[in-house]
Design a protein around this motif. Structure first.
Motif, PDB file in Angstrom:
ATOM      1  N   ARG A  23      -2.365  11.140  -0.023  1.00 12.71           N
ATOM      2  CA  ARG A  23      -1.627  10.918   1.227  1.00 12.71           C
ATOM      3  C   ARG A  23      -1.440   9.423   1.517  1.00 12.71           C
ATOM      4  N   PHE A  24      -2.441   8.627   1.239  1.00 12.17           N
ATOM      5  CA  PHE A  24      -2.356   7.188   1.503  1.00 12.17           C
ATOM      6  C   PHE A  24      -1.274   6.539   0.648  1.00 12.17           C
ATOM      7  N   GLY A  83      -2.816  -0.577   6.053  1.00 10.30           N
ATOM      8  CA  GLY A  83      -4.193  -1.039   6.069  1.00 10.30           C
ATOM      9  C   GLY A  83      -4.831  -0.924   4.699  1.00 10.30           C
ATOM     10  N   LEU A  84      -6.123  -1.141   4.656  1.00 10.02           N
ATOM     11  CA  LEU A  84      -6.844  -1.063   3.386  1.00 10.02           C
ATOM     12  C   LEU A  84      -6.919   0.380   2.907  1.00 10.02           C
ATOM     13  N   LYS A 119       4.157  -7.466   6.395  1.00 11.37           N
ATOM     14  CA  LYS A 119       3.714  -6.090   6.592  1.00 11.37           C
ATOM     15  C   LYS A 119       3.818  -5.271   5.310  1.00 11.37           C
ATOM     16  N   MET A 120       4.668  -5.684   4.373  1.00 12.06           N
ATOM     17  CA  MET A 120       4.799  -4.956   3.115  1.00 12.06           C
ATOM     18  C   MET A 120       3.562  -5.093   2.239  1.00 12.06           C
ATOM     19  N   VAL A 175       2.099   4.604   1.988  1.00 12.46           N
ATOM     20  CA  VAL A 175       2.395   3.222   1.611  1.00 12.46           C
ATOM     21  C   VAL A 175       3.804   3.125   1.039  1.00 12.46           C
ATOM     22  N   ASN A 176       4.182   4.062   0.185  1.00 18.15           N
ATOM     23  CA  ASN A 176       5.536   4.053  -0.379  1.00 18.15           C
ATOM     24  C   ASN A 176       6.597   4.192   0.706  1.00 18.15           C
TER      25      ASN A 176
END
Length: 87
Positions: A30-31, A79-80, A73-74, A35-36
């Motif tokens: 999911r992360f 976040g981590l 922001k990219m 991100v994509n």
């Protein structure tokens, strides 16, 4: 739907997933998906000047400052990354 149609659809999907990173794959979590999506959105905002100027007017900033902010922001859009679970 015949078995050959299913094979053809699956091979086309695999081809798209190999060609375009943002389409995902079966092992994507999911992360990585989030991100994509965020990076694609920021790239679109930067690449389309009218949209970039809209954000600049809405936030009362210069267009260059908004472009810089979106590029920053990219780097870490969500976040981590979460800690990986060790099996």
């Amino acid at each position: 739907m015949q078995a050959s149609d299913r094979f053809n659809i699956n091979s086309q999907l695999e081809h798209l997933q190999a060609k375009y990173v943002g389409t995902g794959h079966a092992d994507m979590n999911r992360f990585e998906w989030a991100v994509n999506i965020q990076r694609d959105s920021y790239a679109s905002y930067i690449g389309h000047y009218p949209l970039l100027s809209y954000f600049a007017v809405a936030e009362n900033e210069s267009i260059g400052r908004e472009r810089y902010t979106f590029m920053q922001k990219m780097l870490l859009p969500c976040g981590l990354p979460p800690e990986r679970e060790e099996d």
